[in-house]
Design a protein around this motif. Structure first.
Motif, short mmCIF file in Angstrom:
data_model
loop_
_atom_site.label_atom_id
_atom_site.label_comp_id
_atom_site.label_asym_id
_atom_site.label_seq_id
_atom_site.Cartn_x
_atom_site.Cartn_y
_atom_site.Cartn_z
N ARG A 160 0.83 -1.21 0.00
CA ARG A 160 0.00 0.00 0.00
C ARG A 160 0.87 1.26 0.00
NH1 ARG A 160 -2.89 -1.14 4.14
NH2 ARG A 160 -1.83 0.17 5.67
N LYS A 161 1.94 1.24 0.77
CA LYS A 161 2.84 2.40 0.83
C LYS A 161 3.55 2.61 -0.51
CE LYS A 161 2.80 4.14 5.06
NZ LYS A 161 2.61 5.61 5.32
N PHE A 162 4.05 1.51 -1.09
CA PHE A 162 4.73 1.62 -2.37
C PHE A 162 3.77 2.14 -3.44
CE2 PHE A 162 8.71 -0.94 -1.74
CZ PHE A 162 9.54 -0.09 -2.45
N LYS A 163 2.57 1.59 -3.47
CA LYS A 163 1.61 2.01 -4.50
C LYS A 163 1.25 3.48 -4.35
CE LYS A 163 -1.36 -1.39 -3.82
NZ LYS A 163 -2.55 -2.24 -3.98
N SER A 164 1.17 3.94 -3.11
CA SER A 164 0.84 5.34 -2.88
C SER A 164 1.93 6.25 -3.45
CB SER A 164 0.68 5.60 -1.38
OG SER A 164 0.48 6.97 -1.12
N ILE A 165 3.18 5.89 -3.22
CA ILE A 165 4.29 6.69 -3.74
C ILE A 165 4.29 6.67 -5.27
CG2 ILE A 165 6.81 6.77 -3.95
CD1 ILE A 165 6.92 5.90 -1.00
N ILE A 166 4.10 5.49 -5.85
CA ILE A 166 4.17 5.36 -7.31
C ILE A 166 2.98 6.03 -7.99
CG2 ILE A 166 4.07 3.69 -9.21
CD1 ILE A 166 5.72 1.79 -7.41
N ALA A 167 1.79 5.80 -7.47
CA ALA A 167 0.59 6.33 -8.12
C ALA A 167 0.32 7.78 -7.74
CB ALA A 167 -0.62 5.48 -7.75
N ASP A 168 0.36 8.09 -6.46
CA ASP A 168 -0.06 9.41 -6.00
C ASP A 168 1.06 10.45 -6.12
OD1 ASP A 168 -2.45 8.20 -5.37
OD2 ASP A 168 -1.89 7.85 -3.28
N LYS A 169 2.27 10.06 -5.73
CA LYS A 169 3.35 11.05 -5.74
C LYS A 169 4.00 11.17 -7.11
CE LYS A 169 6.91 13.11 -3.05
NZ LYS A 169 7.32 13.36 -1.66
N LEU A 170 4.27 10.02 -7.75
CA LEU A 170 4.91 10.05 -9.07
C LEU A 170 3.90 10.14 -10.20
CD1 LEU A 170 7.77 7.44 -8.58
CD2 LEU A 170 7.97 9.94 -8.63
N GLY A 171 2.63 9.83 -9.92
CA GLY A 171 1.60 9.91 -10.94
C GLY A 171 1.73 8.89 -12.04
N LEU A 172 2.27 7.72 -11.71
CA LEU A 172 2.51 6.69 -12.72
C LEU A 172 1.34 5.72 -12.80
CD1 LEU A 172 6.25 5.88 -11.95
CD2 LEU A 172 5.36 7.20 -13.89
N PRO A 173 1.03 5.24 -14.00
CA PRO A 173 0.01 4.19 -14.13
C PRO A 173 0.57 2.85 -13.72
CG PRO A 173 0.98 4.66 -16.27
CD PRO A 173 1.60 5.64 -15.31
N GLU A 174 -0.30 1.85 -13.65
CA GLU A 174 0.10 0.48 -13.34
C GLU A 174 0.91 0.39 -12.04
OE1 GLU A 174 2.20 -0.19 -17.02
OE2 GLU A 174 0.54 -1.40 -17.78
N ALA A 175 0.45 1.09 -11.03
CA ALA A 175 1.18 1.12 -9.76
C ALA A 175 1.26 -0.27 -9.13
CB ALA A 175 0.51 2.10 -8.79
N ASP A 176 0.20 -1.06 -9.28
CA ASP A 176 0.21 -2.41 -8.72
C ASP A 176 1.34 -3.24 -9.33
OD1 ASP A 176 -1.91 -2.35 -6.87
OD2 ASP A 176 -3.38 -2.54 -8.48
N ALA A 177 1.42 -3.23 -10.66
CA ALA A 177 2.42 -4.03 -11.34
C ALA A 177 3.83 -3.54 -11.02
CB ALA A 177 2.19 -3.99 -12.85
N ARG A 178 4.03 -2.24 -11.00
CA ARG A 178 5.35 -1.69 -10.69
C ARG A 178 5.77 -2.07 -9.27
NH1 ARG A 178 6.38 2.78 -14.61
NH2 ARG A 178 4.44 3.11 -15.75
#
Length: 222
Positions: A160-178
């Motif tokens: 959950r923490k990783f996905k938040s950084i990837i999706a919310d802070k970096l604005g990247l798609p496919e946060a789950d996969a990354r």
């Protein structure tokens, strides 16, 4: 593991676990002594789990390694599962601190910082003792539903923490996969250290940095 019903927040007898994991949280002398004793038990138990395995590491062995009586161990923990829960929560507390640092870094610097921290990840995952401990706990989770529940809870928090950084802070798609690729990458490294202890850590770092930058890049903009 890690890397542990127990799905509710874990407790050391008489105190919430998170209130005693970090000695800086303890404010009184008695609280500090209690926190130190708990860390003493967790360190001794970790040694015993790696040396004897989960089932071979009875409370008597843990108590002897900790320099305490068995009754004193039970004063803090009601079972070995509770000890594993505390070990995992202690690791989670350390991870939470690292995530807090990442969340404070400006967006334009974050990918560079995360890639550069590949060295830190190699050093932490390349700890043979910690890798062996995590694998022992992971193996036991396949036999013990309580420990499996603990590991699943910890993994969900990290994801959950990783996905938040990837999706919310970096604005990247496919946060789950990354997120899954990053966790698989470094989780796999911990296993490789156990299987190949002589692996040259330094040679991995440049490639891991490159891979991290690729994972954290928005390829739709390429």
């Amino acid at each position: 593991m890690n890397v542990l019903s127990i799905a509710a927040p874990h407790q050391v007898k008489g105190l919430k676990l998170n209130s005693v994991q970090n000695n800086s949280v303890a404010t009184t002398g008695s609280e500090k002594r209690r926190a130190q004793r708990i860390d003493q038990v967790l360190d001794a138990a970790s040694d015993c789990f790696v040396e004897f395995g989960f089932h071979g590491a009875g409370m008597a062995k843990i108590a002897k390694r900790a320099g305490m009586s068995v009754g004193h161990i039970y004063h803090y923990f009601e079972s070995k599962e509770a000890i594993i829960a505390a070990i995992v929560d202690r690791e989670s507390d350390a991870a939470a601190e690292r995530f807090a640092e990442l969340e404070s870094i400006p967006k334009e610097e974050l990918v560079h910082v995360m890639a550069e921290r590949a060295r830190d990840m190699v050093e932490s995952k390349a700890d043979a003792f910690q890798s062996a401990l995590n694998l022992e706990i992971l193996a036991e989770s396949q036999r013990n539903p309580q420990i499996a529940c603990i590991l699943h809870r910890q993994d969900e928090k990290v994801r959950r923490k990783f996905k938040s950084i990837i999706a919310d802070k970096l604005g990247l798609p496919e946060a789950d996969a990354r997120t899954e690729v990053i966790l698989s990458l470094f989780g796999g490294l911990a296993t490789r250290i156990v299987r190949h202890p002589e692996i040259e850590r330094e040679m991995l770092i440049p490639l891991l940095k490159q891979i991290m930058r690729q994972i954290l890049q928005d390829h739709a903009k390429d």
